[in-house]
Design a protein around this motif. Sequence first.
Motif, PDB file in Angstrom:
ATOM      1  N   ASP A 183     -32.351 -16.882   7.040  1.00 33.14           N
ATOM      2  CA  ASP A 183     -33.476 -16.337   6.293  1.00 33.14           C
ATOM      3  C   ASP A 183     -34.358 -17.507   5.892  1.00 33.14           C
ATOM      4  O   ASP A 183     -33.988 -18.668   6.068  1.00 33.14           O
ATOM      5  CB  ASP A 183     -32.983 -15.577   5.058  1.00 33.14           C
ATOM      6  CG  ASP A 183     -33.998 -14.580   4.524  1.00 33.14           C
ATOM      7  OD1 ASP A 183     -35.125 -14.532   5.065  1.00 33.14           O
ATOM      8  OD2 ASP A 183     -33.689 -13.848   3.570  1.00 33.14           O
ATOM      9  N   ASP A 184     -35.541 -17.226   5.347  1.00 34.26           N
ATOM     10  CA  ASP A 184     -36.419 -18.305   4.908  1.00 34.26           C
ATOM     11  C   ASP A 184     -35.715 -19.180   3.882  1.00 34.26           C
ATOM     12  O   ASP A 184     -35.283 -18.698   2.823  1.00 34.26           O
ATOM     13  CB  ASP A 184     -37.707 -17.737   4.309  1.00 34.26           C
ATOM     14  CG  ASP A 184     -38.589 -17.076   5.358  1.00 34.26           C
ATOM     15  OD1 ASP A 184     -38.390 -17.357   6.558  1.00 34.26           O
ATOM     16  OD2 ASP A 184     -39.455 -16.269   4.982  1.00 34.26           O
ATOM     17  N   MET A 185     -35.560 -20.456   4.209  1.00 33.52           N
ATOM     18  CA  MET A 185     -34.965 -21.464   3.340  1.00 33.52           C
ATOM     19  C   MET A 185     -33.503 -21.195   2.989  1.00 33.52           C
ATOM     20  O   MET A 185     -32.974 -21.738   2.034  1.00 33.52           O
ATOM     21  CB  MET A 185     -35.795 -21.627   2.048  1.00 33.52           C
ATOM     22  CG  MET A 185     -37.184 -22.174   2.308  1.00 33.52           C
ATOM     23  SD  MET A 185     -38.113 -22.548   0.797  1.00 33.52           S
ATOM     24  CE  MET A 185     -38.628 -20.907   0.324  1.00 33.52           C
ATOM     25  N   MET A 186     -32.801 -20.364   3.770  1.00 28.92           N
ATOM     26  CA  MET A 186     -31.390 -20.054   3.538  1.00 28.92           C
ATOM     27  C   MET A 186     -30.582 -20.374   4.797  1.00 28.92           C
ATOM     28  O   MET A 186     -30.956 -19.969   5.903  1.00 28.92           O
ATOM     29  CB  MET A 186     -31.198 -18.586   3.167  1.00 28.92           C
ATOM     30  CG  MET A 186     -31.832 -18.176   1.855  1.00 28.92           C
ATOM     31  SD  MET A 186     -31.014 -18.905   0.411  1.00 28.92           S
ATOM     32  CE  MET A 186     -29.426 -18.079   0.470  1.00 28.92           C
ATOM     33  N   TYR A 187     -29.480 -21.091   4.620  1.00 31.22           N
ATOM     34  CA  TYR A 187     -28.615 -21.478   5.729  1.00 31.22           C
ATOM     35  C   TYR A 187     -27.168 -21.101   5.428  1.00 31.22           C
ATOM     36  O   TYR A 187     -26.713 -21.218   4.285  1.00 31.22           O
ATOM     37  CB  TYR A 187     -28.663 -22.999   5.952  1.00 31.22           C
ATOM     38  CG  TYR A 187     -29.916 -23.511   6.584  1.00 31.22           C
ATOM     39  CD1 TYR A 187     -29.951 -23.883   7.928  1.00 31.22           C
ATOM     40  CD2 TYR A 187     -31.087 -23.662   5.836  1.00 31.22           C
ATOM     41  CE1 TYR A 187     -31.103 -24.377   8.507  1.00 31.22           C
ATOM     42  CE2 TYR A 187     -32.250 -24.152   6.410  1.00 31.22           C
ATOM     43  CZ  TYR A 187     -32.246 -24.506   7.745  1.00 31.22           C
ATOM     44  OH  TYR A 187     -33.390 -24.990   8.323  1.00 31.22           O
ATOM     45  N   ALA A 188     -26.450 -20.664   6.456  1.00 30.08           N
ATOM     46  CA  ALA A 188     -24.992 -20.574   6.410  1.00 30.08           C
ATOM     47  C   ALA A 188     -24.446 -21.846   7.041  1.00 30.08           C
ATOM     48  O   ALA A 188     -24.984 -22.333   8.040  1.00 30.08           O
ATOM     49  CB  ALA A 188     -24.507 -19.345   7.168  1.00 30.08           C
ATOM     50  N   PHE A 214     -35.412 -25.809  -1.186  1.00 31.33           N
ATOM     51  CA  PHE A 214     -36.463 -25.643  -2.181  1.00 31.33           C
ATOM     52  C   PHE A 214     -37.719 -26.353  -1.693  1.00 31.33           C
ATOM     53  O   PHE A 214     -37.964 -27.511  -2.016  1.00 31.33           O
ATOM     54  CB  PHE A 214     -36.019 -26.196  -3.542  1.00 31.33           C
ATOM     55  CG  PHE A 214     -34.785 -25.515  -4.084  1.00 31.33           C
ATOM     56  CD1 PHE A 214     -34.887 -24.305  -4.751  1.00 31.33           C
ATOM     57  CD2 PHE A 214     -33.534 -26.077  -3.894  1.00 31.33           C
ATOM     58  CE1 PHE A 214     -33.759 -23.665  -5.240  1.00 31.33           C
ATOM     59  CE2 PHE A 214     -32.396 -25.447  -4.383  1.00 31.33           C
ATOM     60  CZ  PHE A 214     -32.513 -24.238  -5.058  1.00 31.33           C
ATOM     61  N   GLY A 215     -38.488 -25.649  -0.871  1.00 30.11           N
ATOM     62  CA  GLY A 215     -39.721 -26.218  -0.351  1.00 30.11           C
ATOM     63  C   GLY A 215     -39.668 -26.425   1.149  1.00 30.11           C
ATOM     64  O   GLY A 215     -38.642 -26.219   1.800  1.00 30.11           O
ATOM     65  N   VAL A 216     -40.806 -26.834   1.698  1.00 29.54           N
ATOM     66  CA  VAL A 216     -40.941 -27.128   3.120  1.00 29.54           C
ATOM     67  C   VAL A 216     -41.664 -28.453   3.264  1.00 29.54           C
ATOM     68  O   VAL A 216     -42.279 -28.942   2.325  1.00 29.54           O
ATOM     69  CB  VAL A 216     -41.726 -26.008   3.860  1.00 29.54           C
ATOM     70  CG1 VAL A 216     -40.950 -24.708   3.842  1.00 29.54           C
ATOM     71  CG2 VAL A 216     -43.098 -25.806   3.235  1.00 29.54           C
TER      72      VAL A 216
END
Length: 200
Positions: A60-65, A98-100
């Motif tokens: 997802d946007d800014m989310m990693y497993a 937190f951010g790009v």
Amino acid sequence: MKKIFASLLLLFAGIIVTAQNIELTPIFGYTFAGKVNNYGRYFDVKDDMLYGGLLSIQFDDMMYAELSYERNDTKGYTALNIIDIATEHYQFGVLREFGVGKVVPFAKLSLGTTRYVQKSGGDERVWLFSGGLGAGAKLFVTEKVGFRLFTNLMLPLEFDGAGFWCGIGTGGSGCSGGVNFNVPIVHWDMGVGLIIRLQD
């Protein structure tokens, strides 16, 4: 244990199908380890270098497993002798950016297992349930290559016991239960990794 890892691999296979990005990150760093000194036990794990790797899958946007493996080979001191040991952390976690941009801060939460392996003077192996808290930043040189600066607290847990109670009183009836855990040794990890991003 094998069934758990097989289940996690199947879960990751499903996530990979819909992944926005995949990152492979070999890591290198240093572990500050603690000691056990209670209930008549004494065991001191010495600080030492660590190495390992991460597989990070953006779902997802800014989310990693993440699947992670960390190991350090060091010495353990007991009340009677010194032994060579290896400590391994196998973790499944979720990372939130937190951010790009070129510099991306992040925080991480993970669960898994920690294994202590005696390498001299015996062949004892101990597996403990463990959890981790982490933070750091990704520093990208290009879109596909960067560095990962990180710090983690790894918390192995010993199961102390569980209970379940029911009762009837003047105020009515009810049931409750509880589980007790103990953190015998805290591992504080710091290090750097080389991010190799495989984009769709």
